[in-house]
Design a protein around this motif. Sequence first.
Motif, PDB file in Angstrom:
ATOM      1  N   TYR A  20       0.842  -1.192   0.000  1.00 23.33           N
ATOM      2  CA  TYR A  20       0.000   0.000   0.000  1.00 23.33           C
ATOM      3  C   TYR A  20       0.876   1.241   0.000  1.00 23.33           C
ATOM      4  O   TYR A  20       2.023   1.219   0.449  1.00 23.33           O
ATOM      5  N   VAL A  21       0.328   2.316  -0.500  1.00 23.63           N
ATOM      6  CA  VAL A  21       1.000   3.611  -0.523  1.00 23.63           C
ATOM      7  C   VAL A  21      -0.039   4.681  -0.189  1.00 23.63           C
ATOM      8  O   VAL A  21      -1.087   4.763  -0.844  1.00 23.63           O
ATOM      9  N   LEU A  22       0.240   5.464   0.816  1.00 21.92           N
ATOM     10  CA  LEU A  22      -0.595   6.601   1.189  1.00 21.92           C
ATOM     11  C   LEU A  22       0.208   7.869   0.929  1.00 21.92           C
ATOM     12  O   LEU A  22       1.292   8.046   1.485  1.00 21.92           O
ATOM     13  N   SER A  23      -0.296   8.733   0.082  1.00 22.86           N
ATOM     14  CA  SER A  23       0.413   9.964  -0.258  1.00 22.86           C
ATOM     15  C   SER A  23      -0.561  11.131  -0.218  1.00 22.86           C
ATOM     16  O   SER A  23      -1.769  10.971  -0.410  1.00 22.86           O
ATOM     17  N   GLY A  24      -0.028  12.298   0.039  1.00 25.66           N
ATOM     18  CA  GLY A  24      -0.863  13.481   0.110  1.00 25.66           C
ATOM     19  C   GLY A  24      -0.079  14.740  -0.198  1.00 25.66           C
ATOM     20  O   GLY A  24       1.144  14.789  -0.049  1.00 25.66           O
ATOM     21  N   SER A  25      -0.793  15.764  -0.643  1.00 26.91           N
ATOM     22  CA  SER A  25      -0.174  17.059  -0.942  1.00 26.91           C
ATOM     23  C   SER A  25      -1.106  18.183  -0.503  1.00 26.91           C
ATOM     24  O   SER A  25      -1.616  18.944  -1.336  1.00 26.91           O
ATOM     25  N   PRO A  26      -1.391  18.300   0.792  1.00 32.52           N
ATOM     26  CA  PRO A  26      -2.253  19.381   1.273  1.00 32.52           C
ATOM     27  C   PRO A  26      -1.520  20.723   1.277  1.00 32.52           C
ATOM     28  O   PRO A  26      -0.306  20.782   1.458  1.00 32.52           O
ATOM     29  N   THR A  27      -2.275  21.775   1.084  1.00 33.09           N
ATOM     30  CA  THR A  27      -1.750  23.143   1.146  1.00 33.09           C
ATOM     31  C   THR A  27      -2.654  23.965   2.059  1.00 33.09           C
ATOM     32  O   THR A  27      -3.853  24.092   1.801  1.00 33.09           O
ATOM     33  N   VAL A  28      -2.083  24.489   3.117  1.00 37.77           N
ATOM     34  CA  VAL A  28      -2.808  25.334   4.070  1.00 37.77           C
ATOM     35  C   VAL A  28      -2.474  26.789   3.754  1.00 37.77           C
ATOM     36  O   VAL A  28      -1.305  27.149   3.614  1.00 37.77           O
ATOM     37  N   ASN A  29      -3.507  27.615   3.638  1.00 31.01           N
ATOM     38  CA  ASN A  29      -3.317  29.043   3.402  1.00 31.01           C
ATOM     39  C   ASN A  29      -3.874  29.800   4.593  1.00 31.01           C
ATOM     40  O   ASN A  29      -5.079  29.782   4.850  1.00 31.01           O
ATOM     41  N   ILE A  30      -2.995  30.460   5.337  1.00 32.84           N
ATOM     42  CA  ILE A  30      -3.368  31.172   6.568  1.00 32.84           C
ATOM     43  C   ILE A  30      -3.145  32.660   6.353  1.00 32.84           C
ATOM     44  O   ILE A  30      -2.010  33.123   6.289  1.00 32.84           O
ATOM     45  N   TYR A  31      -4.230  33.410   6.173  1.00 38.54           N
ATOM     46  CA  TYR A  31      -4.151  34.846   5.938  1.00 38.54           C
ATOM     47  C   TYR A  31      -3.159  35.186   4.829  1.00 38.54           C
ATOM     48  O   TYR A  31      -2.312  36.063   4.962  1.00 38.54           O
ATOM     49  N   GLY A  32      -3.256  34.451   3.721  1.00 35.27           N
ATOM     50  CA  GLY A  32      -2.416  34.739   2.563  1.00 35.27           C
ATOM     51  C   GLY A  32      -1.080  34.038   2.557  1.00 35.27           C
ATOM     52  O   GLY A  32      -0.317  34.190   1.609  1.00 35.27           O
ATOM     53  N   VAL A  33      -0.762  33.267   3.575  1.00 32.28           N
ATOM     54  CA  VAL A  33       0.498  32.538   3.638  1.00 32.28           C
ATOM     55  C   VAL A  33       0.242  31.090   3.199  1.00 32.28           C
ATOM     56  O   VAL A  33      -0.511  30.364   3.852  1.00 32.28           O
ATOM     57  N   ALA A  34       0.840  30.673   2.095  1.00 36.84           N
ATOM     58  CA  ALA A  34       0.657  29.321   1.583  1.00 36.84           C
ATOM     59  C   ALA A  34       1.663  28.382   2.236  1.00 36.84           C
ATOM     60  O   ALA A  34       2.857  28.668   2.289  1.00 36.84           O
ATOM     61  N   VAL A  35       1.174  27.251   2.762  1.00 36.99           N
ATOM     62  CA  VAL A  35       2.018  26.251   3.415  1.00 36.99           C
ATOM     63  C   VAL A  35       1.799  24.908   2.711  1.00 36.99           C
ATOM     64  O   VAL A  35       0.928  24.129   3.104  1.00 36.99           O
ATOM     65  N   PRO A  36       2.526  24.606   1.647  1.00 34.80           N
ATOM     66  CA  PRO A  36       2.356  23.315   0.967  1.00 34.80           C
ATOM     67  C   PRO A  36       3.114  22.210   1.693  1.00 34.80           C
ATOM     68  O   PRO A  36       4.203  22.420   2.219  1.00 34.80           O
ATOM     69  N   LEU A  37       2.521  21.015   1.729  1.00 35.28           N
ATOM     70  CA  LEU A  37       3.141  19.853   2.349  1.00 35.28           C
ATOM     71  C   LEU A  37       3.112  18.692   1.363  1.00 35.28           C
ATOM     72  O   LEU A  37       2.269  18.636   0.474  1.00 35.28           O
ATOM     73  N   ASP A  38       4.013  17.761   1.567  1.00 31.58           N
ATOM     74  CA  ASP A  38       4.034  16.526   0.804  1.00 31.58           C
ATOM     75  C   ASP A  38       4.434  15.402   1.749  1.00 31.58           C
ATOM     76  O   ASP A  38       5.363  15.557   2.542  1.00 31.58           O
ATOM     77  N   PHE A  39       3.750  14.264   1.644  1.00 35.64           N
ATOM     78  CA  PHE A  39       4.146  13.117   2.441  1.00 35.64           C
ATOM     79  C   PHE A  39       3.827  11.833   1.693  1.00 35.64           C
ATOM     80  O   PHE A  39       2.921  11.781   0.858  1.00 35.64           O
TER      81      PHE A  39
END
Length: 580
Positions: free
Chosen positions: A66-85
């Motif tokens: 199995y493989v679990l992958s994700g690419s969420p991006t949190v934007n907090i008051y105009g600040v983009a926080v991209p993640l990858d796992f």
Amino acid sequence: MKHPLHLFLRFTAAALLLSGAAVTRAQDLATLAQQKPVTLTGALDLRTVFYNYSGNITARRKPFSYVLSGSPTVNIYGVAVPLDFVLSEQDRAVRQPFNQFGLSPTYKWATAHLGYRNLSWSPFTLAGHTMLGAGVELNPGKFRFGLMVGRFARATAVDATTGLTAPFAFSRRGYALKLGVGAPEKSFIDVTLVKGRDDSTSVSATDRLAAGNTGALVQPAENLAVGLGGRLGLGKDKYWFVEGDGAISLFTRRLGSRLQLEKSNLPGIVNSTFGKLIDINGSTEAYTAWQAGAGYSKNGRGLKVRYRRISPGYQSMGAYFFQDDLENLTLAPSFALFKQKLRLSGNLGVQQDNLRSQKQLTSRRIIGSVSASAELSERLGIDLNYTNFTTDQQQAGAVQVADSFRLAQTTQSFSVAPRYVLMGDHYGHAVLLSVDRSTLRGLGSSVLDKLSEFTSLNAFLNYQLTLMGPRLTLGATYNYTELSLSQGADLNRGLQLSADRPFLKQDALRLGLRGSWLSARRFGEPGRIVGGGVRATYRAGRHHSFRLDAAYTARQPDQDTPSNPRYTETRGEIGYGFTL
């Protein structure tokens, strides 16, 4: 396993905690009231694969994975926080189960790097190496600044039960720095620096002994690579340009060596300047790499001349691999005629190695390629490609080399791909033919020249019919592959059929079928390869999607031999996707 959505939200919450300090410093209070407090976008994918086989072959993968992958991006008051796992069953024994985890929050012209990040700041210093650490990039206007500090590689040791990792490797840490000014698409100049150093205490004495004799070859090293790159646009519209990159790399292969460096080994200015940043001893060597080009480019028409030279042994701890000990000179013209309906491009150059005359033979290559793409009408087009590579190894110096060990060969490849597309109100036709022929011929008369020769021919004819009413797409492809060697020939030819159709409202469900039959002949032994599969995808609203894929392959030679075994393989995949 926990529900994928639950894991997705947990990882997102972790991103908020990791980026909280950076967010408070990056807020624009003047526009704070106009921005949404928190928005979340991205995707999560869970894939499980089942595998089974029978016959006299080795399993190509595990029965279940199995493989679990994700690419969420949190934007907090105009600040983009991209993640990858990425999380998989292959790392169950690792304390930190994530293969890679990192984020790069961005606000206006400022970007922070946290965790695993892959950066490319220069082709000869920091060139696509993944680091685990923290850093920042600032790009206010025409100015650029970058700093990344962390680990280039982790320590590895020999597994005493399997012996899979041999020899060991030290933990490697360091930093990368970038300073620049200008516009990358016009004119700019960048200075980069990469410093890396092995930690000799990261591998225990027991693990060193377990590596045996090969372990003695592994010594802690240190590297300093400094690069300079830039581009200068000329003329009013900057269509003419001059560009280049260069670097010097000091590599100390054995930290703590008692051998003293002779003054003649390195230029005095190198020793007096860079010697303050790196330990220099008798194992320190200096390498250089550079490339330069000039040309003209406008609306698909242009001409570029490029020279590249990399000294033997060139290395940087900020890159995984360099093709060293070579220099080449290339000329690359391009044309666009008849309102972009005819496009031509080419590449012609020469390349050679043995820059320091340290090898018995010098290899020289003539590199040439031509490609053309033409839109003959709204329905008919064609693509043509031709490449030629000629290699000739010549005797170097006074070393006597027998003719049987002299390498002289030429590799040629030609491909043609016409296409025809006809679209109507109720149907659509598309026909594509592709033929590719490659040859390798030795220019000498020795046995080794003949053993290395081969001819390969690959061709396929694809037809696709689209019926607009039932929204049904049917496809048929005929393949022909032939590889001729001095030991014999491999021949595969066969037919592949496919069908695809959407169902339900807004095409929420899509089903696809495929089947293939190939006649195979391997070194004179006939046989067949039969395969089939089904794929289904279902979209449940805007956020959820499910997919099922099953495939079956059977190789059926007339005679079951070790070189041409009979076997069957079955593979199934169940997947789930979540999108915000």
